[in-house]
Design a protein around this motif. Sequence first.
Motif, PDB file in Angstrom:
ATOM      1  N   SER A  63      28.946  77.728   3.065  1.00  5.77           N
ATOM      2  CA  SER A  63      30.018  78.662   2.747  1.00  5.77           C
ATOM      3  C   SER A  63      31.338  77.958   2.446  1.00  5.77           C
ATOM      4  O   SER A  63      32.077  78.369   1.586  1.00  5.77           O
ATOM      5  N   SER A  64      31.618  76.857   3.162  1.00  9.44           N
ATOM      6  CA  SER A  64      32.932  76.245   2.956  1.00  9.44           C
ATOM      7  C   SER A  64      32.852  75.005   2.073  1.00  9.44           C
ATOM      8  O   SER A  64      33.854  74.393   1.747  1.00  9.44           O
ATOM      9  N   ASN A  65      31.600  74.648   1.703  1.00 10.25           N
ATOM     10  CA  ASN A  65      31.408  73.440   0.922  1.00 10.25           C
ATOM     11  C   ASN A  65      31.905  72.187   1.646  1.00 10.25           C
ATOM     12  O   ASN A  65      32.169  71.169   1.039  1.00 10.25           O
ATOM     13  N   SER A  66      32.105  72.318   2.951  1.00 10.47           N
ATOM     14  CA  SER A  66      32.496  71.144   3.726  1.00 10.47           C
ATOM     15  C   SER A  66      31.251  70.640   4.447  1.00 10.47           C
ATOM     16  O   SER A  66      30.295  71.377   4.602  1.00 10.47           O
ATOM     17  N   GLY A  67      31.257  69.428   4.858  1.00 11.88           N
ATOM     18  CA  GLY A  67      30.071  68.882   5.526  1.00 11.88           C
ATOM     19  C   GLY A  67      28.940  68.745   4.522  1.00 11.88           C
ATOM     20  O   GLY A  67      29.118  68.974   3.327  1.00 11.88           O
ATOM     21  N   ILE A  68      27.773  68.405   5.016  1.00 10.86           N
ATOM     22  CA  ILE A  68      26.647  68.201   4.111  1.00 10.86           C
ATOM     23  C   ILE A  68      25.537  69.151   4.506  1.00 10.86           C
ATOM     24  O   ILE A  68      25.123  69.182   5.669  1.00 10.86           O
ATOM     25  N   LYS A  69      25.070  69.925   3.545  1.00  2.92           N
ATOM     26  CA  LYS A  69      23.930  70.781   3.846  1.00  2.92           C
ATOM     27  C   LYS A  69      22.673  69.908   3.748  1.00  2.92           C
ATOM     28  O   LYS A  69      22.401  69.319   2.708  1.00  2.92           O
ATOM     29  N   ILE A  70      21.954  69.831   4.872  1.00  6.51           N
ATOM     30  CA  ILE A  70      20.750  69.001   4.907  1.00  6.51           C
ATOM     31  C   ILE A  70      19.528  69.837   4.549  1.00  6.51           C
ATOM     32  O   ILE A  70      18.536  69.338   4.058  1.00  6.51           O
ATOM     33  N   GLY A  71      19.660  71.160   4.786  1.00 14.01           N
ATOM     34  CA  GLY A  71      18.479  72.001   4.608  1.00 14.01           C
ATOM     35  C   GLY A  71      17.542  71.814   5.775  1.00 14.01           C
ATOM     36  O   GLY A  71      16.329  71.671   5.600  1.00 14.01           O
ATOM     37  N   THR A  72      18.088  71.786   7.000  1.00 13.74           N
ATOM     38  CA  THR A  72      17.248  71.558   8.188  1.00 13.74           C
ATOM     39  C   THR A  72      16.347  72.767   8.445  1.00 13.74           C
ATOM     40  O   THR A  72      16.530  73.826   7.839  1.00 13.74           O
TER      41      THR A  72
ATOM     42  N   TYR B 284      18.874  58.860   4.009  1.00 15.59           N
ATOM     43  CA  TYR B 284      20.004  59.250   4.865  1.00 15.59           C
ATOM     44  C   TYR B 284      21.184  59.715   4.019  1.00 15.59           C
ATOM     45  O   TYR B 284      21.483  59.075   3.025  1.00 15.59           O
ATOM     46  N   PRO B 285      21.868  60.788   4.337  1.00 16.20           N
ATOM     47  CA  PRO B 285      21.740  61.610   5.541  1.00 16.20           C
ATOM     48  C   PRO B 285      20.733  62.763   5.418  1.00 16.20           C
ATOM     49  O   PRO B 285      20.655  63.601   6.309  1.00 16.20           O
ATOM     50  N   PHE B 286      19.997  62.811   4.310  1.00 21.19           N
ATOM     51  CA  PHE B 286      19.057  63.928   4.116  1.00 21.19           C
ATOM     52  C   PHE B 286      17.725  63.587   4.786  1.00 21.19           C
ATOM     53  O   PHE B 286      16.706  63.359   4.124  1.00 21.19           O
TER      54      PHE B 286
ATOM     55  N   GLU C 108      17.320  69.395   1.148  1.00 19.68           N
ATOM     56  CA  GLU C 108      18.169  68.744   0.156  1.00 19.68           C
ATOM     57  C   GLU C 108      17.876  67.251   0.086  1.00 19.68           C
ATOM     58  O   GLU C 108      17.096  66.733   0.868  1.00 19.68           O
ATOM     59  N   GLY C 109      18.553  66.567  -0.843  1.00 16.99           N
ATOM     60  CA  GLY C 109      18.483  65.114  -0.901  1.00 16.99           C
ATOM     61  C   GLY C 109      17.851  64.583  -2.165  1.00 16.99           C
ATOM     62  O   GLY C 109      17.228  65.323  -2.925  1.00 16.99           O
ATOM     63  N   PRO C 110      18.003  63.258  -2.397  1.00 16.58           N
ATOM     64  CA  PRO C 110      17.515  62.652  -3.634  1.00 16.58           C
ATOM     65  C   PRO C 110      15.996  62.719  -3.767  1.00 16.58           C
ATOM     66  O   PRO C 110      15.281  62.670  -2.764  1.00 16.58           O
TER      67      PRO C 110
END
Length: 434
Positions: free
Chosen positions: A124-133, A239-241, A279-281
């Motif tokens: 929602s805030s586009n802050s931090g990293i969404k990992i998709g845990t 990392y970090p995904f 998420e992630g590469p």
Amino acid sequence: MTNVVVIGSQWGDEGKGKIVDWLSERADIVVRFQGGHNAGHTLVIDGTSYKLSLLPSGVVRPGKMAVIGNGVVIDPHALIAEIEKLAGQGVTITPDNLRIADNATLILSLHRELDGIREDAAVSSNSGIKIGTTRRGIGPAYEDKVGRRAIRVMDLADPETLSAKVDRLLAHHNALRRGLGESEISHAKIMDELTSVADRVLPFRDTVWLMLDKERRRGARILFEGAQGSLLDIDHGTYPFVTSSNTVAGQAAAGSGMGPGSLGYVLGITKAYTTRVGEGPFPTELHDGIGQFLGERGHEFGTVTGRKRRCGWFDAALVRQSVATNGITGIALTKLDVLDGLDELKICVGYRLDGQEIDHLPASQGQQARVEPIYVTLEGWKESTVGARKWADLPAQAIKYVRQVEELIGAPVALLSTSPERDDTILVTDPFED
Ligand code: IMP
């Protein structure tokens, strides 16, 4: 005769369930050593389907001992729910067939909540990293373990120490929650949560390292059941995904309390193409009709969260890395049949990065996002490989594909799985006998 460690060599979901089930029939003890109920697999035994997330596969087979090692994070409510669900299917779980390390870390409701709060905030805030845990609280529980404020299984047996530990834990979490604009959690709530499960969990507690050592000396066959995949490893993954534990084979030792010399054969479960959830590469990801074809043909939806998996070509550079970081002895190649009918197949052999060719995925997040795959192209096959049980059942082009995979990753195929059915397997090497 040896012990066997089974790990995923990609981003998880390589089809470990069928192979682990097949091997657990040959084992005396099945040990989980990392992760938690973020894992998930379905075992089909005599027509009955069992869904497991936290419990080792051995629990559904009579006469086997299942062990949850110290490296696992345990949500006691999820544990009890899984035991009850299996009981409803006629599987009785008692301390005779399940032991839980008394020094394993517990996942609490506050971990699960924090996992969700962080993921939502990142979106929602586009802050931090969404990992998709998987939002199961896995990461926050491991954070507390490393922060030396975790509640562990044996703490449930000692209410006085438990109370002081909960105080310490809440001092950290309530400060964090205030910062996130969340309400504070009371000491009574966490104490209730823990005391309500203590009687259900404590009967299973054991000094697992000691029990495994005795069993090893007695000559028991031990199967170590990894969860997730090597590219989700907290150190060696993208990392970090990544997930929050070491998923590589070496963790089987640290996460169970057995010495590395006792691990034996390392079997890397490897899908004939690549998938990833979250998420992630993902250098070989396909956004076209072929990616969709692989997802549909391969039923690529998450067992735990139901999320659609991202799909792409086989990445030999990545699996070559997994062969090295796990010390893979041989692979179990799964889902070859999903490739049936494709005109041509691509395998990634390395990457182009800023105009240079490299043979491995670099550790830097920025570089991982920029690499472009270098492919070799192979002719596909039109025949079905579903259910093949010997090499002669496979079309020549399919054998060529498998040989190319072996050569590029630097490890031999020990098993080749050609359908979800147990017997639809070409066995080259029995890992327990190697
Ligand atoms: P967590 O383990 O819930 O913290 O999730 C971290 C990352 O690992 C996310 O990208 C998840 O999708 C992924 N992940 C966790 N468990 C599994 C699994 O069993 N299979 C595949 N991916 C997983």
